[in-house]
Design an enzyme around this catalytic site. Sequence first.
Site, PDB file in Angstrom:
ATOM      1  CE  LYS A 140      32.982  76.124 117.429  1.00  0.00           C
ATOM      2  NZ  LYS A 140      32.627  74.933 117.563  1.00  0.00           N
TER       3      LYS A 140
HETATM    4  C1  LIG Z   1      32.014  74.173 118.436  1.00  0.00           C
HETATM    5  C2  LIG Z   1      32.236  73.283 120.293  1.00  0.00           C
HETATM    6  C3  LIG Z   1      31.865  72.174 120.736  1.00  0.00           C
HETATM    7  C4  LIG Z   1      31.757  71.365 120.333  1.00  0.00           C
HETATM    8  O1  LIG Z   1      31.793  71.209 118.616  1.00  0.00           O
HETATM    9  P1  LIG Z   1      30.673  70.140 117.469  1.00  0.00           P
HETATM   10  O2  LIG Z   1      31.069  70.039 115.707  1.00  0.00           O
HETATM   11  O3  LIG Z   1      29.430  71.733 117.359  1.00  0.00           O
HETATM   12  O4  LIG Z   1      29.861  69.352 118.469  1.00  0.00           O
HETATM   13  C5  LIG Z   1      32.887  71.902 122.064  1.00  0.00           C
HETATM   14  N1  LIG Z   1      33.834  72.869 122.080  1.00  0.00           N
HETATM   15  C6  LIG Z   1      33.880  74.347 122.217  1.00  0.00           C
HETATM   16  C7  LIG Z   1      34.758  75.316 123.052  1.00  0.00           C
HETATM   17  C8  LIG Z   1      33.141  74.787 120.921  1.00  0.00           C
HETATM   18  O5  LIG Z   1      33.072  76.181 120.436  1.00  0.00           O
END
Ligand SMILES: *Cc1c(COP(=O)(O)O)cnc(C)c1O
Length: 386
Positions: free
Chosen positions: A185
């Site tokens: 991210k």
């Molecule tokens: C990455 C992601 C999540 C979950 O995040 P984590 O930190 O991996 O638990 C939820 N929704 C979307 C759209 C994501 O890309």
Amino acid sequence: MIKYIPYGKQYIDQDDIKAVEEVLKADFITQGPKVPEFEKKLAEYCDAKYAVVFNSGTSALHAAYFAVGLKEDDEFITTPITFVATANAGLFLRAKPIFIDVEANTGNIDASKIEGKISSQTKLIVPVHYAGHPCDMEKIKEIADRYGLSIVEDACHALGAKYKGSKIGSCKYSDATVFSFHPVKHITTGEGGAVLTNRDDIYEKLLMFRNHGVTKEEEKFVKMKEGDWYYEMQFLGFNYRMTDIQAALGISQLKKLDKFVERRRKIVEIYNKAFDYNPYFDIPVEKDYAYHSYHLYPIRLKNNYKDKKKEIFQLLRRKELGVQVHYIPVYMHPYYQQLEYREGESPVAEEFYKREISLPLYPAMTEENVNFVIETVFNMFKEATK
Ligand SMILES: *Cc1c(COP(=O)(O)O)cnc(C)c1O
């Protein structure tokens, strides 16, 4: 030789390493001062009143849904083109996800199809800003207001993005906004997440949900304070806390966020220039109202190529491109199929899935990496269509 290029990864520099090292040598590695400091800076960045950080984006979603009051037998509206966590977090609360079809170009929830699926059980709308392109929040908020529904934005792709000039995370059009700090991210804390909100009541619930449903604040006690050791557990919460080690990394990463997003947008500019009007696939769009933060660069195969996706994907992987597919529509997974969801219910989303491939995109990509991706993609399509 260029080594394997993943679809996304973190950017860590010496400042990040130093920030983490300092915490490791300090008194608190968890429940210390770095967590509230990260929260304050995150809220400031997003133009929101509060930020509460969590040990993952998934736990942040769980907490946000809880805090807006989602509960057993409620329905919530979301998109099938997302990571499973968006829908799963509602299942944790025994609520039922209702999937709305998407727009063919952005992959975002199609706001014009929401109203038809609202029932007396509906409590919440969860738009996902797919790939970092904001959903049409004005339209979604208008519907939510008319039916008295809450909105939680799953903005795990969209830290640094803007909708009509306001930051995603400002919660101008929602009750709460959720981010993830997984390494792919925009900024990372290893694992981690956050909920942004402007509402005092949501903020209080988030803090307690993160810490077993416990409060230490006397004015909130239901029973009499029995002594200075006293605390109360008032509902069933979890240990969803982030460590100070992670928060320190987050603070250091946040300083670089605008640069990261600019770098992503620069790479996209190079991709778009190279790929514009190519005969093989459509490139991502950026609507007039949007400032796209480009978590992903999703291409969509044109009609003549969509049946060859598997072959194309495998050829790219064999050439050291870590392409990925975002996403298998959530309800197509075996777990959801044994609930009451059926193939065919969101035809645009299913078509999107058949066509979509995410090309590598992350701030640490060099010019050489970017050119390698472009060359490899063109060579591969020529090869695959000979
Ligand atoms: C990455 C992601 C999540 C979950 O995040 P984590 O930190 O991996 O638990 C939820 N929704 C979307 C759209 C994501 O890309």
